[in-house]
Design a protein around this motif. Structure first.
Motif, PDB file in Angstrom:
ATOM      1  N   ARG A  88     -94.628  10.172  29.561  1.00  0.00           N
ATOM      2  CA  ARG A  88     -93.853  10.165  30.802  1.00  0.00           C
ATOM      3  C   ARG A  88     -94.720   9.903  32.035  1.00  0.00           C
ATOM      4  NH1 ARG A  88     -88.631  13.761  30.869  1.00  0.00           N
ATOM      5  NH2 ARG A  88     -88.015  11.999  29.583  1.00  0.00           N
ATOM      6  N   ALA A  89     -96.031   9.853  31.850  1.00  0.00           N
ATOM      7  CA  ALA A  89     -96.925   9.473  32.958  1.00  0.00           C
ATOM      8  C   ALA A  89     -96.544   8.101  33.495  1.00  0.00           C
ATOM      9  CB  ALA A  89     -98.381   9.476  32.482  1.00  0.00           C
ATOM     10  N   GLU A  90     -96.093   7.211  32.597  1.00  0.00           N
ATOM     11  CA  GLU A  90     -95.689   5.872  33.024  1.00  0.00           C
ATOM     12  C   GLU A  90     -94.459   5.932  33.930  1.00  0.00           C
ATOM     13  OE1 GLU A  90     -95.215   3.356  29.649  1.00  0.00           O
ATOM     14  OE2 GLU A  90     -97.323   3.499  29.053  1.00  0.00           O
ATOM     15  N   THR A  91     -93.542   6.834  33.616  1.00  0.00           N
ATOM     16  CA  THR A  91     -92.343   6.982  34.452  1.00  0.00           C
ATOM     17  C   THR A  91     -92.718   7.496  35.829  1.00  0.00           C
ATOM     18  OG1 THR A  91     -91.183   7.595  32.418  1.00  0.00           O
ATOM     19  CG2 THR A  91     -90.003   7.914  34.478  1.00  0.00           C
ATOM     20  N   ILE A  92     -93.652   8.443  35.869  1.00  0.00           N
ATOM     21  CA  ILE A  92     -94.111   8.994  37.153  1.00  0.00           C
ATOM     22  C   ILE A  92     -94.740   7.901  38.000  1.00  0.00           C
ATOM     23  CG2 ILE A  92     -95.714  10.615  38.246  1.00  0.00           C
ATOM     24  CD1 ILE A  92     -95.338  12.413  35.758  1.00  0.00           C
ATOM     25  N   VAL A  93     -95.605   7.074  37.366  1.00  0.00           N
ATOM     26  CA  VAL A  93     -96.262   5.990  38.096  1.00  0.00           C
ATOM     27  C   VAL A  93     -95.241   4.962  38.573  1.00  0.00           C
ATOM     28  CG1 VAL A  93     -97.829   4.027  37.848  1.00  0.00           C
ATOM     29  CG2 VAL A  93     -98.511   6.272  37.031  1.00  0.00           C
ATOM     30  N   THR A  94     -94.236   4.676  37.748  1.00  0.00           N
ATOM     31  CA  THR A  94     -93.182   3.745  38.162  1.00  0.00           C
ATOM     32  C   THR A  94     -92.446   4.276  39.384  1.00  0.00           C
ATOM     33  OG1 THR A  94     -92.891   3.057  35.857  1.00  0.00           O
ATOM     34  CG2 THR A  94     -91.155   2.453  37.395  1.00  0.00           C
ATOM     35  N   LYS A  95     -92.235   5.588  39.400  1.00  0.00           N
ATOM     36  CA  LYS A  95     -91.606   6.216  40.572  1.00  0.00           C
ATOM     37  C   LYS A  95     -92.468   6.020  41.815  1.00  0.00           C
ATOM     38  CE  LYS A  95     -88.504   8.928  40.627  1.00  0.00           C
ATOM     39  NZ  LYS A  95     -87.056   8.727  40.853  1.00  0.00           N
ATOM     40  N   VAL A  96     -93.782   6.229  41.657  1.00  0.00           N
ATOM     41  CA  VAL A  96     -94.714   6.033  42.780  1.00  0.00           C
ATOM     42  C   VAL A  96     -94.705   4.575  43.216  1.00  0.00           C
ATOM     43  CG1 VAL A  96     -97.134   6.130  43.493  1.00  0.00           C
ATOM     44  CG2 VAL A  96     -96.179   7.967  42.091  1.00  0.00           C
ATOM     45  N   ILE A 154     -94.895  -4.416  25.306  1.00  0.00           N
ATOM     46  CA  ILE A 154     -95.374  -3.073  24.944  1.00  0.00           C
ATOM     47  C   ILE A 154     -94.470  -1.973  25.495  1.00  0.00           C
ATOM     48  CG2 ILE A 154     -97.754  -3.878  24.807  1.00  0.00           C
ATOM     49  CD1 ILE A 154     -98.308  -2.604  27.483  1.00  0.00           C
ATOM     50  N   ARG A 155     -93.327  -2.362  26.089  1.00  0.00           N
ATOM     51  CA  ARG A 155     -92.349  -1.406  26.631  1.00  0.00           C
ATOM     52  C   ARG A 155     -92.991  -0.452  27.631  1.00  0.00           C
ATOM     53  NH1 ARG A 155     -87.834  -0.005  22.070  1.00  0.00           N
ATOM     54  NH2 ARG A 155     -87.824  -2.019  21.014  1.00  0.00           N
ATOM     55  N   ASN A 156     -93.742  -1.030  28.557  1.00  0.00           N
ATOM     56  CA  ASN A 156     -94.424  -0.246  29.584  1.00  0.00           C
ATOM     57  C   ASN A 156     -93.691  -0.440  30.907  1.00  0.00           C
ATOM     58  OD1 ASN A 156     -96.249   0.569  31.700  1.00  0.00           O
ATOM     59  ND2 ASN A 156     -97.909   0.503  30.207  1.00  0.00           N
ATOM     60  N   SER A 157     -92.955   0.578  31.341  1.00  0.00           N
ATOM     61  CA  SER A 157     -92.106   0.452  32.532  1.00  0.00           C
ATOM     62  C   SER A 157     -92.922   0.252  33.797  1.00  0.00           C
ATOM     63  CB  SER A 157     -91.206   1.687  32.680  1.00  0.00           C
ATOM     64  OG  SER A 157     -91.976   2.864  32.822  1.00  0.00           O
ATOM     65  N   ARG A 205     -84.515  -3.700  48.088  1.00  0.00           N
ATOM     66  CA  ARG A 205     -83.550  -3.652  46.983  1.00  0.00           C
ATOM     67  C   ARG A 205     -84.250  -3.360  45.659  1.00  0.00           C
ATOM     68  NH1 ARG A 205     -81.689  -7.365  43.303  1.00  0.00           N
ATOM     69  NH2 ARG A 205     -79.557  -7.055  42.534  1.00  0.00           N
ATOM     70  N   VAL A 206     -85.349  -4.065  45.377  1.00  0.00           N
ATOM     71  CA  VAL A 206     -86.070  -3.858  44.124  1.00  0.00           C
ATOM     72  C   VAL A 206     -86.678  -2.462  44.070  1.00  0.00           C
ATOM     73  CG1 VAL A 206     -88.051  -4.601  42.742  1.00  0.00           C
ATOM     74  CG2 VAL A 206     -86.529  -6.304  43.757  1.00  0.00           C
ATOM     75  N   GLY A 207     -87.270  -2.020  45.188  1.00  0.00           N
ATOM     76  CA  GLY A 207     -87.877  -0.686  45.231  1.00  0.00           C
ATOM     77  C   GLY A 207     -86.866   0.421  44.995  1.00  0.00           C
ATOM     78  N   ILE A 208     -85.707   0.310  45.629  1.00  0.00           N
ATOM     79  CA  ILE A 208     -84.662   1.325  45.472  1.00  0.00           C
ATOM     80  C   ILE A 208     -84.104   1.317  44.047  1.00  0.00           C
ATOM     81  CG2 ILE A 208     -82.318   1.977  46.200  1.00  0.00           C
ATOM     82  CD1 ILE A 208     -83.115   0.952  49.026  1.00  0.00           C
ATOM     83  N   LYS A 209     -83.941   0.114  43.462  1.00  0.00           N
ATOM     84  CA  LYS A 209     -83.448  -0.003  42.087  1.00  0.00           C
ATOM     85  C   LYS A 209     -84.399   0.687  41.109  1.00  0.00           C
ATOM     86  CE  LYS A 209     -82.063  -3.363  38.581  1.00  0.00           C
ATOM     87  NZ  LYS A 209     -81.987  -4.809  38.221  1.00  0.00           N
ATOM     88  N   MET A 210     -85.697   0.446  41.281  1.00  0.00           N
ATOM     89  CA  MET A 210     -86.698   1.085  40.424  1.00  0.00           C
ATOM     90  C   MET A 210     -86.675   2.595  40.589  1.00  0.00           C
ATOM     91  SD  MET A 210     -89.826  -1.574  40.999  1.00  0.00           S
ATOM     92  CE  MET A 210     -90.990  -0.243  40.837  1.00  0.00           C
ATOM     93  N   PHE A 211     -86.527   3.055  41.829  1.00  0.00           N
ATOM     94  CA  PHE A 211     -86.498   4.496  42.105  1.00  0.00           C
ATOM     95  C   PHE A 211     -85.333   5.154  41.379  1.00  0.00           C
ATOM     96  CE2 PHE A 211     -85.331   8.250  44.516  1.00  0.00           C
ATOM     97  CZ  PHE A 211     -86.558   8.854  44.774  1.00  0.00           C
ATOM     98  N   LEU A 212     -84.149   4.523  41.433  1.00  0.00           N
ATOM     99  CA  LEU A 212     -82.960   5.079  40.792  1.00  0.00           C
ATOM    100  C   LEU A 212     -83.070   5.047  39.264  1.00  0.00           C
ATOM    101  CD1 LEU A 212     -80.180   3.563  43.085  1.00  0.00           C
ATOM    102  CD2 LEU A 212     -81.047   5.904  43.086  1.00  0.00           C
ATOM    103  N   GLU A 213     -83.667   3.961  38.713  1.00  0.00           N
ATOM    104  CA  GLU A 213     -83.811   3.851  37.265  1.00  0.00           C
ATOM    105  C   GLU A 213     -84.732   4.933  36.707  1.00  0.00           C
ATOM    106  OE1 GLU A 213     -85.095  -0.135  36.577  1.00  0.00           O
ATOM    107  OE2 GLU A 213     -83.063  -0.966  36.616  1.00  0.00           O
ATOM    108  N   THR A 214     -85.838   5.210  37.392  1.00  0.00           N
ATOM    109  CA  THR A 214     -86.744   6.269  36.935  1.00  0.00           C
ATOM    110  C   THR A 214     -86.090   7.631  37.092  1.00  0.00           C
ATOM    111  OG1 THR A 214     -87.815   6.207  39.123  1.00  0.00           O
ATOM    112  CG2 THR A 214     -88.899   5.019  37.337  1.00  0.00           C
ATOM    113  N   TYR A 255     -92.578   4.857  26.992  1.00  0.00           N
ATOM    114  CA  TYR A 255     -92.201   3.817  26.047  1.00  0.00           C
ATOM    115  C   TYR A 255     -91.686   4.375  24.725  1.00  0.00           C
ATOM    116  CZ  TYR A 255     -96.671   4.761  23.704  1.00  0.00           C
ATOM    117  OH  TYR A 255     -97.712   5.370  23.046  1.00  0.00           O
ATOM    118  N   VAL A 256     -91.608   5.696  24.576  1.00  0.00           N
ATOM    119  CA  VAL A 256     -91.162   6.300  23.318  1.00  0.00           C
ATOM    120  C   VAL A 256     -89.836   7.039  23.522  1.00  0.00           C
ATOM    121  CG1 VAL A 256     -93.493   6.534  22.408  1.00  0.00           C
ATOM    122  CG2 VAL A 256     -92.477   8.431  23.680  1.00  0.00           C
ATOM    123  N   TYR A 257     -89.211   7.405  22.392  1.00  0.00           N
ATOM    124  CA  TYR A 257     -87.911   8.058  22.425  1.00  0.00           C
ATOM    125  C   TYR A 257     -87.925   9.313  21.552  1.00  0.00           C
ATOM    126  CZ  TYR A 257     -86.650   3.417  24.095  1.00  0.00           C
ATOM    127  OH  TYR A 257     -86.603   2.238  24.795  1.00  0.00           O
TER     128      TYR A 257
END
Length: 323
Positions: A88-96, A154-157, A205-214, A255-257
């Motif tokens: 989930r570190a990747e999700t945190i970085v995507t949020k940043v 590699i499914r890296n968000s 628009r892109v920044g807000i979309k990414m924020f909502l997805e994470t 990237y995992v479930y």
């Protein structure tokens, strides 16, 4: 010799880390060179547009470094402090990254408005701005295609998010190019900041979309998880003595479930036999999709009828994800 699931997971992690590191270093080196030349040219020419573009490119260096750090952390195995792993570190970085992109859009907007208010339109040696804008457009397009391909592979968000940021930068550099062409050919000086304002809206628009997805991922939303739910149904169908998969819930972490589900077996079965059935379902599921890290299966007697918390069954999965 056939590889075990642990060996396959290790190979996936090693490959992911290597590809993610290559993509991040590529971004750091190329964006570093671009940012340097843009900032130098902005001081030579006095162009506010190329200065804003240079600042935006500098933020890309930061995002690439963050992506590199996230990939290193997410590849670490689970431990006592993080029993679910570090993905989930990747999700945190995507949020940043989403916040960095929103900030970059805000900087472009403010710079453009200030330029219009102060009538700061004079540019010295405008052809330098023209050439660096052209170079930036082609370079950013290469980075966008490369990082987007690696991120999806590699499914890296966080790398996909960084790639989308590169795509935004193409629009930013394109706005600078359009502005300088109007400046050189028609002597229309105010069009550059005007186009920059329009581009800033796309960046927001892109920044807000990414924020909502994470945010959806942190909240365990079922959006875009249809493939994993169908993988679960397929795995249960392959095990003849497993019945009625229900209360299926999937969580994404980087990237995992993680999958949870209930199955039903004949009530005469021993605990040992029921456990073997559940183990078969888990093995089939991980075989179908190696990105499924952990599976929790609750076994019930066939025809069990009790009130349970929300989860998906075969009918609700088809209703929700076949739209």
């Amino acid at each position: 010799m056939k590889k075990t699931l642990n060996e396959e997971n290790f190979q996936i992690n090693s490959t992911r880390e290597k590809l993610a590191a290559n993509a991040s270093w590529m971004g750091i080196i190329i964006n570093g060179a671009l940012a340097f030349f843009k900032l130098v040219i902005s001081f030579i020419t006095g162009s506010m547009a190329i200065l804003a573009d240079g600042i935006d490119t500098t933020t890309d260096i930061i995002t690439s470094i963050l992506t590199l750090i996230a990939s290193k952390i997410s590849s670490k195995p689970a431990d006592e402090s993080h029993p679910f792993g570090h993905e989930r570190a990747e999700t945190i970085v995507t949020k940043v990254l989403s916040l960095v992109i929103i900030y970059a859009g805000f900087q472009v907007l403010i710079g453009a408005i200030q330029s219009i208010i102060t009538h700061s339109f004079s540019i010295y040696r405008p052809y330098l701005v023209l050439w660096i804008s052209l170079i930036s457009i082609f370079t950013k397009y290469f980075l966008y295609k490369y990082k987007f391909s690696v991120g999806n592979k590699i499914r890296n968000s966080s790398i996909v998010a960084d790639a989308l940021n590169m795509r935004n930068d193409i629009l930013t550099s394109l706005s600078v190019l359009i502005g300088i062409i109007f400046y050189l050919t028609l002597n229309i000086m105010w069009v550059d900041p005007l186009v920059a304002i329009i581009v800033s809206a796309f960046i927001f628009r892109v920044g807000i979309k990414m924020f909502l997805e994470t945010s959806d991922e942190f909240m365990g939303s079922s959006k875009e998880l249809g493939e994993i739910y169908y993988n679960t149904l397929e795995a249960v169908e392959k095990v003849s003595k497993a019945n009625n998969p229900h209360k299926i819930r999937v969580r994404k972490a980087g990237y995992v479930y993680f999958v949870e589900l209930h199955i039903e077996v004949e009530e005469e079965m021993s605990v040992k036999e029921a456990n073997e059935i559940a183990s078969q379902v888990e093995k089939e599921l991980k075989k179908i999709n190696p990105y499924i890290k952990d599976v929790m299966i609750h076994v019930e007697p066939l025809g069990n009828n009790e009130e349970e918390e929300f989860g998906f069954d075969k009918n609700s999965i088809k209703r929700i994800f076949d739209k």
